[in-house]
Design an enzyme around this catalytic site. Structure first.
Site, PDB file in Angstrom:
ATOM      1  N   ILE A   1       4.414  18.064  26.418  1.00 39.26           N
ATOM      2  CA  ILE A   1       4.085  16.721  26.917  1.00 39.26           C
ATOM      3  C   ILE A   1       5.336  15.836  26.957  1.00 39.26           C
ATOM      4  O   ILE A   1       5.595  15.151  27.945  1.00 39.26           O
ATOM      5  CB  ILE A   1       3.012  16.052  26.023  1.00 39.26           C
ATOM      6  CG1 ILE A   1       1.742  16.917  25.984  1.00 39.26           C
ATOM      7  CG2 ILE A   1       2.711  14.637  26.500  1.00 39.26           C
ATOM      8  CD1 ILE A   1       1.118  17.201  27.337  1.00 39.26           C
TER       9      ILE A   1
ATOM     10  N   THR B   1      -1.869   5.092  14.743  1.00 43.05           N
ATOM     11  CA  THR B   1      -0.889   4.138  15.292  1.00 43.05           C
ATOM     12  C   THR B   1      -0.572   3.072  14.231  1.00 43.05           C
ATOM     13  O   THR B   1       0.586   2.686  14.045  1.00 43.05           O
ATOM     14  CB  THR B   1      -1.445   3.478  16.577  1.00 43.05           C
ATOM     15  OG1 THR B   1      -1.897   4.522  17.443  1.00 43.05           O
ATOM     16  CG2 THR B   1      -0.389   2.662  17.280  1.00 43.05           C
TER      17      THR B   1
ATOM     18  N   LYS C   1      -9.297   9.613  23.360  1.00 41.23           N
ATOM     19  CA  LYS C   1      -8.676  10.932  23.575  1.00 41.23           C
ATOM     20  C   LYS C   1      -9.480  12.036  22.880  1.00 41.23           C
ATOM     21  O   LYS C   1      -9.779  13.086  23.450  1.00 41.23           O
ATOM     22  CB  LYS C   1      -7.245  10.896  23.025  1.00 41.23           C
ATOM     23  CG  LYS C   1      -6.589  12.235  22.872  1.00 41.23           C
ATOM     24  CD  LYS C   1      -6.255  12.815  24.206  1.00 41.23           C
ATOM     25  CE  LYS C   1      -5.898  14.279  24.097  1.00 41.23           C
ATOM     26  NZ  LYS C   1      -5.374  14.812  25.324  1.00 41.23           N
TER      27      LYS C   1
ATOM     28  N   ARG D   1     -15.662  18.119  26.123  1.00 39.82           N
ATOM     29  CA  ARG D   1     -15.476  19.422  26.780  1.00 39.82           C
ATOM     30  C   ARG D   1     -15.847  20.554  25.814  1.00 39.82           C
ATOM     31  O   ARG D   1     -16.489  21.521  26.189  1.00 39.82           O
ATOM     32  CB  ARG D   1     -14.024  19.560  27.244  1.00 39.82           C
ATOM     33  CG  ARG D   1     -13.828  20.658  28.269  1.00 39.82           C
ATOM     34  CD  ARG D   1     -12.671  20.342  29.194  1.00 39.82           C
ATOM     35  NE  ARG D   1     -12.244  21.493  29.964  1.00 39.82           N
ATOM     36  CZ  ARG D   1     -12.784  21.861  31.130  1.00 39.82           C
ATOM     37  NH1 ARG D   1     -13.771  21.167  31.640  1.00 39.82           N
ATOM     38  NH2 ARG D   1     -12.328  22.912  31.778  1.00 39.82           N
TER      39      ARG D   1
ATOM     40  N   HIS E   1     -29.527  22.467  39.943  1.00 40.83           N
ATOM     41  CA  HIS E   1     -30.180  21.180  39.685  1.00 40.83           C
ATOM     42  C   HIS E   1     -29.137  20.074  39.898  1.00 40.83           C
ATOM     43  O   HIS E   1     -28.003  20.219  39.436  1.00 40.83           O
ATOM     44  CB  HIS E   1     -30.707  21.167  38.235  1.00 40.83           C
ATOM     45  CG  HIS E   1     -31.500  19.938  37.899  1.00 40.83           C
ATOM     46  ND1 HIS E   1     -30.920  18.696  37.782  1.00 40.83           N
ATOM     47  CD2 HIS E   1     -32.825  19.765  37.665  1.00 40.83           C
ATOM     48  CE1 HIS E   1     -31.855  17.811  37.491  1.00 40.83           C
ATOM     49  NE2 HIS E   1     -33.030  18.444  37.416  1.00 40.83           N
TER      50      HIS E   1
ATOM     51  N   GLY F   1      -9.468  28.200  23.330  1.00 41.19           N
ATOM     52  CA  GLY F   1      -8.095  28.238  22.797  1.00 41.19           C
ATOM     53  C   GLY F   1      -7.307  27.014  23.169  1.00 41.19           C
ATOM     54  O   GLY F   1      -7.847  26.027  23.655  1.00 41.19           O
TER      55      GLY F   1
ATOM     56  N   CYS G   1      -5.466  21.813  21.933  1.00 41.47           N
ATOM     57  CA  CYS G   1      -6.100  20.505  22.130  1.00 41.47           C
ATOM     58  C   CYS G   1      -7.592  20.582  21.830  1.00 41.47           C
ATOM     59  O   CYS G   1      -8.068  20.022  20.856  1.00 41.47           O
ATOM     60  CB  CYS G   1      -5.889  20.043  23.564  1.00 41.47           C
ATOM     61  SG  CYS G   1      -4.182  20.165  24.078  1.00 41.47           S
TER      62      CYS G   1
ATOM     63  N   LYS H   1      -5.791  30.636  28.607  1.00 33.33           N
ATOM     64  CA  LYS H   1      -6.593  30.373  29.804  1.00 33.33           C
ATOM     65  C   LYS H   1      -5.898  30.978  31.016  1.00 33.33           C
ATOM     66  O   LYS H   1      -4.774  31.458  30.898  1.00 33.33           O
ATOM     67  CB  LYS H   1      -6.888  28.884  29.966  1.00 33.33           C
ATOM     68  CG  LYS H   1      -5.691  28.006  30.176  1.00 33.33           C
ATOM     69  CD  LYS H   1      -6.202  26.587  30.274  1.00 33.33           C
ATOM     70  CE  LYS H   1      -5.271  25.707  31.032  1.00 33.33           C
ATOM     71  NZ  LYS H   1      -5.852  24.405  31.294  1.00 33.33           N
TER      72      LYS H   1
HETATM   73  N1  SAJ Z   1     -12.789  27.077  28.596  1.00 35.82           N
HETATM   74  C1  SAJ Z   1     -13.966  27.822  28.615  1.00 35.82           C
HETATM   75  N2  SAJ Z   1     -14.925  27.495  29.520  1.00 35.82           N
HETATM   76  C2  SAJ Z   1     -14.768  26.472  30.409  1.00 35.82           C
HETATM   77  C3  SAJ Z   1     -13.568  25.726  30.382  1.00 35.82           C
HETATM   78  C4  SAJ Z   1     -12.595  26.046  29.462  1.00 35.82           C
HETATM   79  O1  SAJ Z   1     -14.157  28.756  27.826  1.00 35.82           O
HETATM   80  O2  SAJ Z   1     -15.675  26.256  31.210  1.00 35.82           O
HETATM   81  C5  SAJ Z   1     -11.742  27.416  27.609  1.00 35.82           C
HETATM   82  C6  SAJ Z   1     -10.418  27.853  28.246  1.00 35.82           C
HETATM   83  O3  SAJ Z   1     -10.441  29.212  28.576  1.00 35.82           O
HETATM   84  C7  SAJ Z   1      -9.442  27.531  27.130  1.00 35.82           C
HETATM   85  C8  SAJ Z   1     -10.045  26.279  26.496  1.00 35.82           C
HETATM   86  O4  SAJ Z   1     -11.404  26.249  26.911  1.00 35.82           O
HETATM   87  O5  SAJ Z   1      -9.409  28.571  26.163  1.00 35.82           O
HETATM   88  C9  SAJ Z   1      -9.374  24.986  26.878  1.00 35.82           C
HETATM   89  O6  SAJ Z   1      -8.997  24.985  28.243  1.00 35.82           O
HETATM   90  P1  SAJ Z   1      -9.163  23.714  29.208  1.00 35.82           P
HETATM   91  O7  SAJ Z   1      -8.654  24.100  30.540  1.00 35.82           O
HETATM   92  O8  SAJ Z   1     -10.550  23.209  29.155  1.00 35.82           O
HETATM   93  O9  SAJ Z   1      -8.289  22.581  28.524  1.00 35.82           O
HETATM   94  P2  SAJ Z   1      -6.773  22.477  27.952  1.00 35.82           P
HETATM   95  O10 SAJ Z   1      -6.825  22.724  26.478  1.00 35.82           O
HETATM   96  O11 SAJ Z   1      -5.799  23.236  28.748  1.00 35.82           O
HETATM   97  O12 SAJ Z   1      -6.512  20.903  28.231  1.00 35.82           O
HETATM   98  C10 SAJ Z   1      -7.400  19.928  27.686  1.00 35.82           C
HETATM   99  C11 SAJ Z   1      -7.806  18.954  28.812  1.00 35.82           C
HETATM  100  N3  SAJ Z   1      -8.884  18.085  28.334  1.00 35.82           N
HETATM  101  C12 SAJ Z   1     -10.038  17.952  29.033  1.00 35.82           C
HETATM  102  O13 SAJ Z   1     -10.272  18.543  30.060  1.00 35.82           O
HETATM  103  C13 SAJ Z   1     -11.043  16.984  28.469  1.00 35.82           C
HETATM  104  C14 SAJ Z   1      -6.588  18.136  29.228  1.00 35.82           C
HETATM  105  O14 SAJ Z   1      -6.953  17.134  30.174  1.00 35.82           O
HETATM  106  C15 SAJ Z   1      -5.951  17.456  27.995  1.00 35.82           C
HETATM  107  O15 SAJ Z   1      -4.793  16.704  28.342  1.00 35.82           O
HETATM  108  C16 SAJ Z   1      -5.546  18.560  27.033  1.00 35.82           C
HETATM  109  O16 SAJ Z   1      -6.729  19.265  26.620  1.00 35.82           O
HETATM  110  C17 SAJ Z   1      -4.864  17.920  25.831  1.00 35.82           C
HETATM  111  O17 SAJ Z   1      -3.621  17.960  25.771  1.00 35.82           O
HETATM  112  O18 SAJ Z   1      -5.550  17.332  24.995  1.00 35.82           O
END
Ligand code: SAJ
Length: 420
Positions: free
Chosen positions: A20, A132, A217, A224, A255, A268, A271, A329
């Protein structure tokens, strides 16, 4: 921001040049700031000063090289004087899933001696509520001649939180396009931070107090995580009922108000698998759903392992196994906190007499944790699928593109539902 004589917005120091901090430094440099990047790693500092990217991120290599070439971005190990400081350092776990703020403390200890008054210090690291304020307390304890609000006529230091939201793999797009939430420790600090972020952020910049921004945040990532946990729980239930979970979700999602996410081998990254715990550790009594979601997602790798073991048993003691994907991912090279990686290590170490063909097209060589096993072969996707048991752990494009007829008669475990 007022343009200075040099044509620059002013000086910014970004402490922590990771996934970041470095793109933030590059984007600031690209938008008229004179930027210093600070990092404790010799390798990172040297690479950045050569204009080389220390990790893979789409589109960032060119932008970094240009920022360094133009003289707008320089890296060093110690913290200089600056108008603005942005702290972007890790906040890992310690103890019972509590946040370890020691990297923030170390960053702040480098900043405090450089302050003269009227600087803005922004915390970007994902942090538990109150971090903060903790950062401000530490600065002001080191510098009692300064204040956060001008009390007793002491020069003011402005403190704010600006959590990042970028998605790895899309950082260079999302860094400028996403809306941002800014939390000021004082209203004035919030406004100052908003002015800085508006120099490079094309999305809406909303200002609130620091604690609300910290929780916003964590809430985004917990949202998610909870939704992925629902999908993962459904996958267990559907499997037991003999139902195809992917078809089930596809149908339910027709739906108009249902949008279920995708099950997988676990969650994984650094975050989503981490941040919800900061909510839990802030209020253990009221965070049952958030905690349970974490537990459901953390339990998924063990379930996948049990499925692979069942298939290996049926296939026989000589049967080899293909494990496709190690990253956390699709279509990235990041193996940190990856469920696929943990599944591979557990299987390979528990079955030393069985051969595992591991394929990960996004890395050049296997990490030592796997390469040291004698029963592991690093293989191309095409070679790996010659094994009797084929396990898809990550939905990388090269796996999706494989000719399914080459392995359809084998024992196939598709944790991402791509080969339907
Ligand atoms: N995953 C699933 N099923 C899904 C979506 C994701 O199993 O339907 C898994 C992925 O394979 C992975 C994990 O979840 O192992 C996380 O992947 P991701 O693409 O959902 O998210 P990150 O960790 O790459 O990034 C997230 C994002 N947050 C959200 O979408 C709310 C990103 O916007 C943030 O900036 C980031 O965390 C962060 O730095 O906090």
């Amino acid at each position: 921001m007022v343009e200075t004589a040099s044509g620059s917005n002013g000086t910014v120091t970004v402490v922590g040049l990771g996934y970041i901090g470095l793109p933030t430094a590059v984007v600031l440099a690209d938008n008229g700031w004179q930027v210093t990047g600070v990092d404790i790693s010799d390798r990172t500092v040297e690479m950045v000063n050569r204009g080389e990217l220390p990790f893979v991120e789409e589109g960032m290599d060119v932008a970094l090289a240009e920022a360094v070439r133009s003289g707008r971005l320089k890296a060093r190990k110690d913290t200089p004087k600056s108008d603005i400081f942005i702290v972007s350092v890790p906040t890992p776990f310690k103890g019972d899933h509590e946040a370890d703020l020691s990297y923030i403390d170390a960053a702040v200890d480098g900043i405090a001696p450089q302050l003269v008054g009227d600087e803005l210090i922004v915390l970007e690291s994902t942090s538990p509520p109150g971090a903060t304020e903790h950062m401000a307390d530490r600065v002001l304890a080191a510098r009692p001649d300064l204040s956060a609000d001008g009390s007793n006529g002491r020069p003011v230091i402005h403190f704010a939180h600006a959590p990042e939201r970028v998605l790895p793999g899309r950082i260079m797009i999302e860094m400028t396009a996403n809306d941002r939430v800014i939390g000021g420790l004082t209203p004035e600090a919030g406004i100052k931070a908003k002015e800085v972020y508006e120099t490079f952020c094309n999305g809406e910049v909303s200002v609130t107090d620091a604690k609300t921004a910290e929780m916003a945040k964590l809430t985004e990532n917990a949202f998610r995580d909870v939704n992925i946990a629902f999908a993962n729980e459904l996958s267990l239930i559907a499997d037991k009922m003999g139902i195809d979970v992917w078809e089930l979700i596809e149908l339910a999602n027709k739906h108009p108000r249902v949008n279920i996410l995708s099950p997988g081998p676990g969650v994984g990254g650094h975050c989503i698998a981490v941040d919800p715990w900061f909510i839990v550790s802030s209020d253990r009594e009221n965070s049952n759903l958030v905690r349970t979601a974490r537990e459901v997602n953390d339990g998924k790798p063990a379930w996948v392992i049990s499925k692979v073991e069942e298939a290996m048993k049926t296939a026989g003691p000589e049967a080899s196994v293909a494990l496709l994907g190690l990253a956390f991912k699709p279509n990235i090279d990041d193996l940190r906190e990856s469920p696929a990686m943990n599944i591979a290590i557990d299987l390979v170490s528990a079955h030393p007499d069985r051969t595992f063909y591991i394929s990960e097209p996004f890395i050049e060589e296997l990490p030592a944790k796997l390469a040291n096993f004698k029963n592991v072969v690093f293989a191309s996707p095409e070679d790996a699928i010659k094994a009797e048991v084929v396990v898809l752990l990550v939905d990388h494009d090269p796996f999706i593109d494989l000719d399914q007829s080459l392995f359809s008669s084998k024992f196939v475990i598709d944790t991402r539902g791509v080969w339907r």
